[in-house]
Write a protein that holds these residues in place. Sequence first.
Motif, PDB file in Angstrom:
ATOM      1  N   ASP A   1      46.530  37.488  34.785  1.00  0.00           N
ATOM      2  CA  ASP A   1      46.158  38.815  34.293  1.00  0.00           C
ATOM      3  C   ASP A   1      46.506  39.902  35.289  1.00  0.00           C
ATOM      4  O   ASP A   1      46.492  41.083  34.955  1.00  0.00           O
ATOM      5  CB  ASP A   1      44.637  38.933  34.094  1.00  0.00           C
ATOM      6  CG  ASP A   1      44.012  37.756  33.438  1.00  0.00           C
ATOM      7  OD1 ASP A   1      43.350  36.988  34.160  1.00  0.00           O
ATOM      8  OD2 ASP A   1      44.175  37.629  32.219  1.00  0.00           O
TER       9      ASP A   1
ATOM     10  N   VAL B   1      34.511  38.819  42.248  1.00  0.00           N
ATOM     11  CA  VAL B   1      33.759  39.760  41.417  1.00  0.00           C
ATOM     12  C   VAL B   1      33.884  39.397  39.937  1.00  0.00           C
ATOM     13  O   VAL B   1      32.912  39.448  39.185  1.00  0.00           O
ATOM     14  CB  VAL B   1      34.243  41.215  41.661  1.00  0.00           C
ATOM     15  CG1 VAL B   1      33.696  42.163  40.603  1.00  0.00           C
ATOM     16  CG2 VAL B   1      33.856  41.675  43.051  1.00  0.00           C
ATOM     17  N   TYR B   2      35.087  39.014  39.509  1.00  0.00           N
ATOM     18  CA  TYR B   2      35.337  38.763  38.090  1.00  0.00           C
ATOM     19  C   TYR B   2      35.246  37.287  37.694  1.00  0.00           C
ATOM     20  O   TYR B   2      35.472  36.945  36.540  1.00  0.00           O
ATOM     21  CB  TYR B   2      36.706  39.318  37.690  1.00  0.00           C
ATOM     22  CG  TYR B   2      36.727  40.821  37.706  1.00  0.00           C
ATOM     23  CD1 TYR B   2      36.092  41.553  36.703  1.00  0.00           C
ATOM     24  CD2 TYR B   2      37.357  41.517  38.733  1.00  0.00           C
ATOM     25  CE1 TYR B   2      36.102  42.930  36.714  1.00  0.00           C
ATOM     26  CE2 TYR B   2      37.361  42.906  38.750  1.00  0.00           C
ATOM     27  CZ  TYR B   2      36.725  43.604  37.745  1.00  0.00           C
ATOM     28  OH  TYR B   2      36.711  44.980  37.761  1.00  0.00           O
ATOM     29  N   GLY B   3      34.939  36.420  38.645  1.00  0.00           N
ATOM     30  CA  GLY B   3      34.877  34.998  38.327  1.00  0.00           C
ATOM     31  C   GLY B   3      36.236  34.419  37.991  1.00  0.00           C
ATOM     32  O   GLY B   3      36.351  33.483  37.208  1.00  0.00           O
ATOM     33  N   ALA B   4      37.268  34.973  38.602  1.00  0.00           N
ATOM     34  CA  ALA B   4      38.649  34.539  38.328  1.00  0.00           C
ATOM     35  C   ALA B   4      39.090  33.471  39.337  1.00  0.00           C
ATOM     36  O   ALA B   4      38.441  33.252  40.359  1.00  0.00           O
ATOM     37  CB  ALA B   4      39.594  35.745  38.410  1.00  0.00           C
TER      38      ALA B   4
ATOM     39  N   VAL C   1      44.489  35.388  38.930  1.00  0.00           N
ATOM     40  CA  VAL C   1      45.158  36.360  39.800  1.00  0.00           C
ATOM     41  C   VAL C   1      46.244  35.632  40.577  1.00  0.00           C
ATOM     42  O   VAL C   1      45.963  34.663  41.297  1.00  0.00           O
ATOM     43  CB  VAL C   1      44.155  37.020  40.771  1.00  0.00           C
ATOM     44  CG1 VAL C   1      44.861  38.023  41.672  1.00  0.00           C
ATOM     45  CG2 VAL C   1      43.010  37.681  40.015  1.00  0.00           C
TER      46      VAL C   1
ATOM     47  N   MET D   1      37.244  40.558  32.900  1.00  0.00           N
ATOM     48  CA  MET D   1      38.434  41.387  32.917  1.00  0.00           C
ATOM     49  C   MET D   1      39.637  40.610  33.451  1.00  0.00           C
ATOM     50  O   MET D   1      40.691  40.636  32.857  1.00  0.00           O
ATOM     51  CB  MET D   1      38.173  42.632  33.744  1.00  0.00           C
ATOM     52  CG  MET D   1      39.355  43.528  33.856  1.00  0.00           C
ATOM     53  SD  MET D   1      38.932  45.049  34.703  1.00  0.00           S
ATOM     54  CE  MET D   1      39.853  46.169  33.734  1.00  0.00           C
ATOM     55  N   TYR D   2      39.466  39.929  34.582  1.00  0.00           N
ATOM     56  CA  TYR D   2      40.541  39.113  35.139  1.00  0.00           C
ATOM     57  C   TYR D   2      40.102  37.654  35.151  1.00  0.00           C
ATOM     58  O   TYR D   2      38.973  37.347  35.516  1.00  0.00           O
ATOM     59  CB  TYR D   2      40.901  39.545  36.565  1.00  0.00           C
ATOM     60  CG  TYR D   2      41.366  40.982  36.653  1.00  0.00           C
ATOM     61  CD1 TYR D   2      42.528  41.395  36.010  1.00  0.00           C
ATOM     62  CD2 TYR D   2      40.646  41.920  37.375  1.00  0.00           C
ATOM     63  CE1 TYR D   2      42.954  42.705  36.080  1.00  0.00           C
ATOM     64  CE2 TYR D   2      41.073  43.236  37.452  1.00  0.00           C
ATOM     65  CZ  TYR D   2      42.225  43.625  36.803  1.00  0.00           C
ATOM     66  OH  TYR D   2      42.646  44.928  36.864  1.00  0.00           O
ATOM     67  N   HIS D   3      41.020  36.766  34.765  1.00  0.00           N
ATOM     68  CA  HIS D   3      40.734  35.332  34.764  1.00  0.00           C
ATOM     69  C   HIS D   3      41.600  34.605  35.785  1.00  0.00           C
ATOM     70  O   HIS D   3      41.144  33.652  36.404  1.00  0.00           O
ATOM     71  CB  HIS D   3      40.966  34.733  33.381  1.00  0.00           C
ATOM     72  CG  HIS D   3      40.122  35.373  32.336  1.00  0.00           C
ATOM     73  ND1 HIS D   3      38.766  35.162  32.236  1.00  0.00           N
ATOM     74  CD2 HIS D   3      40.429  36.256  31.358  1.00  0.00           C
ATOM     75  CE1 HIS D   3      38.284  35.871  31.241  1.00  0.00           C
ATOM     76  NE2 HIS D   3      39.275  36.551  30.689  1.00  0.00           N
TER      77      HIS D   3
ATOM     78  N   LEU E   1      38.511  40.421  44.530  1.00  0.00           N
ATOM     79  CA  LEU E   1      38.533  40.732  43.098  1.00  0.00           C
ATOM     80  C   LEU E   1      38.207  39.498  42.254  1.00  0.00           C
ATOM     81  O   LEU E   1      37.442  39.581  41.293  1.00  0.00           O
ATOM     82  CB  LEU E   1      39.897  41.281  42.687  1.00  0.00           C
ATOM     83  CG  LEU E   1      40.186  42.716  43.087  1.00  0.00           C
ATOM     84  CD1 LEU E   1      41.666  43.035  42.873  1.00  0.00           C
ATOM     85  CD2 LEU E   1      39.327  43.672  42.289  1.00  0.00           C
ATOM     86  N   ALA E   2      38.790  38.379  42.617  1.00  0.00           N
ATOM     87  CA  ALA E   2      38.541  37.143  41.871  1.00  0.00           C
ATOM     88  C   ALA E   2      37.063  36.773  41.942  1.00  0.00           C
ATOM     89  O   ALA E   2      36.482  36.341  40.939  1.00  0.00           O
ATOM     90  CB  ALA E   2      39.403  36.015  42.422  1.00  0.00           C
TER      91      ALA E   2
END
Length: 143
Positions: free
Chosen positions: A106, A28-31, A5, A1-3, A25-26
């Motif tokens: 993103d 969790v999303y691998g960002a 941040v 979802m996010y790449h 957040l990063a």
Amino acid sequence: MYHTVLVPTDGSARSRAAARRAIDLAGVYGASIHALAVIDTADLGLWTASDVPVERVRASLRDDAEMAVEEVASLAADAGVPCETAVRIGVPYREILDATAEADADLVVMATHGRTGLEHAVLGSTTERVVRLADVPVLTVRE
């Protein structure tokens, strides 16, 4: 979802709280995180006294900005999240919007601003301007 941040920071406790949320957040999303500090051009104009060398003041502001982004980078490294840092000079909300586009972010995660009263009504805050003008979602974080 996010790449990617984007995390604008001024080194304050509020900014650190936002950075921690962005790093979570990063993770969790691998960002990745892009930490940004902006030296406000308005701050450069405040230091015009003849007894304070302008270059020394600029260096001090840059040092503060670099410390702020390095703090975010350190928090990200501790969490195993990749982080790039940048320091820019300009009008903060414009620089944040430009950095968002340049990093192909993103999401922007930033602290809320505590301005109230007439100053808030007339000027608005950097956060509010970014929320209104950004092409990507902006998550605002209270300390």
